[in-house]
Enzyme design. Structure first.
Site: not given
Ligand code: TXE
Length: 500
Positions: A298, A396, A188, A264
């Site tokens: 990240c 972050e 996904k 991660e």
């Molecule tokens: O991340 P989300 P977001 C951090 C970074 C950023 C913040 C928010 O600080 O500002 O996260 O980003 C899926 N159940 N990172 O809002 O929401 C979503 O569809 C299952 C660090 O975009 O965590 C996407 O595929 N899945 C990071 C994935 O989770 C869910 C990289 C990441 O989205 C979900 C990205 C749920 N309830 C953001 N809600 C890194 N480690 O590199 C969302 N998703």
């Protein structure tokens, strides 16, 4: 076609994708559609179906059947390796198309997207060898009457949730290793960057991966993502994203079937610069560490911890580097820093910049939105006079914002570096090997760089200490992560009876 400053053009119409189930695309049909606009230009570039929970069930059924009937895990390593190698060749063949959609949906510079896609093909090539060398262990020291073996078995159906910052790279740091282990996948991708995950599914089918082994559902995290993490027929979940959603993943696994987890999550990664470093190299590396992928990384080196005696000089060097870095249209081959990927992330970064100034940090350079007539861009930003309690030093930001904190002793540098809930990555810059290795040993991070930063590749594992996550991806560790271990005792000869 709208011409950019380079040879590449923005597409005149968005490309329609279906989702991917059991070896073929399923057209959106009557499902709702998400139209993604390129963050660098504000122009619609892809149209992606919003899958329903029934679609997800279908994809899990496909992956489940493909795993349970052993059409993939039952093949020998050589056959699995052949598919992964062919996939690598097809990625190289379609690299321009993949890089183009990666840039359009994510906003990263095209030169960077191309390099990432090359690296992804390399991941498949490396993992193909691992499919053949994955093995267990044996114990020939249990006495004449007993022999012990330890085998590795694929965990089963893996749910793979990926973010928008490296849609193809993060995917390819996982998929070939998962497939090398013999597992099947329901992926996904982030709702805003689904195209290249769908293209990979198509490539894998063309490479000979049996139907049902790689399925892709598209849609929002809160609906389809949440349903995937709760799914009782998924054996393992690999999640890359925010710490907040990572917590939900852990809770969902506990509430449902205790699926195995790989996480991660976020990072607030230190760059420690000693006065004895090659300061020119260090300044270039530190600028790269925060500018690369607009700091939406990240492992971005977002906290500069610099020896006080060179702190002012080093800040000036960085300021100069930042003034020269080329920010602009992601489709322009000269661009080094592209667009901010989502509106929400743009707002988040700008609010941290405001907060930094409000908390009393000194804005040395940057801090503003750059106006290129379209798209959303933020200038690389440097904050001095930062203290450890400020939000910009602790949270972050996920943008091109670097904070500077000085230190006087190596102990203090290590203490500041470890003063965070995260532990994803860290770098040290010093020509003194004793200092560099002492820092390497004592800083809590899953990845560590000495006199370089953001170096990677398929051989070395990735993952975090502390709240940055669980488990490791890539390398042999990344294949073993998707296996479970079975211990086998084999009695040799006549059994010593329990009942006489
Ligand atoms: O991340 P989300 P977001 C951090 C970074 C950023 C913040 C928010 O600080 O500002 O996260 O980003 C899926 N159940 N990172 O809002 O929401 C979503 O569809 C299952 C660090 O975009 O965590 C996407 O595929 N899945 C990071 C994935 O989770 C869910 C990289 C990441 O989205 C979900 C990205 C749920 N309830 C953001 N809600 C890194 N480690 O590199 C969302 N998703």
């Amino acid at each position: 076609m709208d011409k950019c400053s380079s040879e590449l053009s923005i597409p005149s119409a968005p490309r329609d994708f279906g989702f991917y189930n059991n070896g073929s695309y399923v057209a959106a049909g009557t499902r709702e559609i998400f139209t993604r606009s390129s963050p660098g230009h504000g122009v619609p570039v892809t149209r992606i179906p919003k899958c329903t929970v029934e679609d997800l069930d279908l994809a899990v059924d496909s992956a489940r059947t493909a795993f349970d009937d052993r059409r993939w895990s039952g093949l020998n390593g050589q056959a699995r390796a052949a598919v992964l190698l062919k996939a690598a060749a097809l990625i190289r063949e379609r690299s321009e198309e993949i890089a183009f959609f990666e840039t359009l949906e994510n906003g990263k510079p095209i030169s960077q997207a191309r390099a990432e896609v090359g690296g992804c093909a390399d991941m498949f090539e490396y993992a193909s060898g691992l499919a053949r060398s994955l093995h267990g262990d044996s114990f020939n020291n249990l006495g004449d009457g007993m022999f012990g073996i330890v085998t590795r078995e694929p965990v089963g159906v893996v749910g793979l949730i990926t973010p928008w910052n490296f849609p193809f790279l993060i995917l390819c740091e996982r998929v070939p290793y998962i497939l090398a282990s013999g597992c099947t996948i329901v992926a996904k991708p982030s709702e805003v960057t689904s195209a290249t995950t769908l293209i990979l599914a198509e490539i894998l089918t063309d490479a000979g991966l049996p139907d049902g082994c790689m399925n892709v559902v598209t849609g929002s995290g809160s609906s389809i993502g949440q349903a995937l993490i709760e799914h009782p027929r998924v054996d393992m979940l690999s999640f890359t994203g925010s710490t907040a959603v990572g917590r939900r993943v852990v809770e969902a696994a506990g509430r449902t079937n205790f699926k195995k987890l790989g996480l991660e999550l976020g990072g607030k990664n230190p760059q420690i610069v000693f006065a004895d470093a090659d300061l020119e190299d260090a300044a270039d590396g530190v600028a790269f560490g925060i500018g690369f992928n607009t700091g939406q990384c990240c492992v971005s080196g977002s906290r500069l911890i610099v020896e006080r005696s060179v702190a002012d000089e080093f800040a000036q060097m960085l300021r100069e580097k930042f003034s020269k870095v080329v920010v602009g249209d992601p489709l322009d081959e000269k661009t080094q820093i592209g667009a901010i990927t989502t509106d929400a992330q743009n707002t988040t970064i700008m609010s941290y910049i405001e907060k930094g100034s409000a908390e009393g940090a000194e804005l040395i350079c940057g801090g503003e939105q750059l106006d290129f007539g379209r798209g959303q861009y933020i200038a690389p930003t440097l904050f001095g006079n930062v203290t450890g309690d400020m939000a910009i030093a602790r949270e972050e930001i996920f943008g091109p914002v670097l904070t500077i904190m000085p230190f006087d002793t190596i102990e203090e540098a290590i203490e500041i570096a470890n003063d965070t809930e995260y532990g994803l990555a860290a770098s040290v810059w010093s020509k003194n090997i004793d200092k560099a290795l002492t820092v390497m040993r004592q800083v809590q991070a899953g990845r560590f760089w000495v006199n370089t930063t953001l170096a990677g590749g398929p051989e070395l594992p990735l993952g975090g200490f502390k709240q940055s996550g669980w488990g490791r991806e890539a390398g042999m560790y990344g294949v073993e992560e998707y296996t479970q271990v079975k211990s086998v005792h084999i009695e040799i000869g006549k059994r010593t009876p329990w009942i006489e």
